[in-house]
Write a protein that holds these residues in place. Structure first.
Motif, PDB file in Angstrom:
ATOM      1  N   LEU A  21       1.083  -0.632   0.163  1.00 29.93           N
ATOM      2  CA  LEU A  21       0.153  -0.212  -0.159  1.00 29.93           C
ATOM      3  C   LEU A  21       0.378   1.445   0.358  1.00 29.93           C
ATOM      4  O   LEU A  21       2.020   1.335   1.188  1.00 29.93           O
ATOM      5  CB  LEU A  21      -0.624   0.218   1.479  1.00 29.93           C
ATOM      6  N   LEU A  23       0.368   4.814   1.388  1.00 30.88           N
ATOM      7  CA  LEU A  23      -0.616   6.341   1.766  1.00 30.88           C
ATOM      8  C   LEU A  23      -0.091   7.398   1.907  1.00 30.88           C
ATOM      9  O   LEU A  23       1.335   8.134   1.860  1.00 30.88           O
ATOM     10  CB  LEU A  23      -0.875   5.915   3.231  1.00 30.88           C
ATOM     11  N   ALA A  54       4.359  10.189   1.218  1.00 34.02           N
ATOM     12  CA  ALA A  54       3.964   8.713   1.326  1.00 34.02           C
ATOM     13  C   ALA A  54       4.325   8.509   2.134  1.00 34.02           C
ATOM     14  O   ALA A  54       5.842   8.125   2.302  1.00 34.02           O
ATOM     15  CB  ALA A  54       3.826   8.063  -0.109  1.00 34.02           C
TER      16      ALA A  54
END
Length: 62
Positions: A21, A23, A54
């Motif tokens: 992921l 983010l 991020a």
């Protein structure tokens, strides 16, 4: 692009071994939840890389 729905379908089918992921602190809307209403999965944190823009997270799915 169907990211949340596609990932959820792959999880449900047992096709995901590793989840990565990215983010980013930007509000773009409500999005699609990844983990609601589906069979529970155990995620084991493999790696976290914070950057200025991020946070990159990698999990093993067990």
């Amino acid at each position: 692009m169907g990211g949340g729905a596609s990932i959820g379908s792959a999880f449900e089918a047992g096709l995901v071994d590793v989840l990565t992921l990215h983010l980013a602190p930007v509000v773009l809307g409500t999005g699609t939840p990844l983990f609601t209403g589906r069979a529970p999965r155990t995620l084991v944190r493999r790696n976290v890389i914070p950057t200025a823009t991020a946070t990159h997270l990698t999990y093993d799915v067990v």
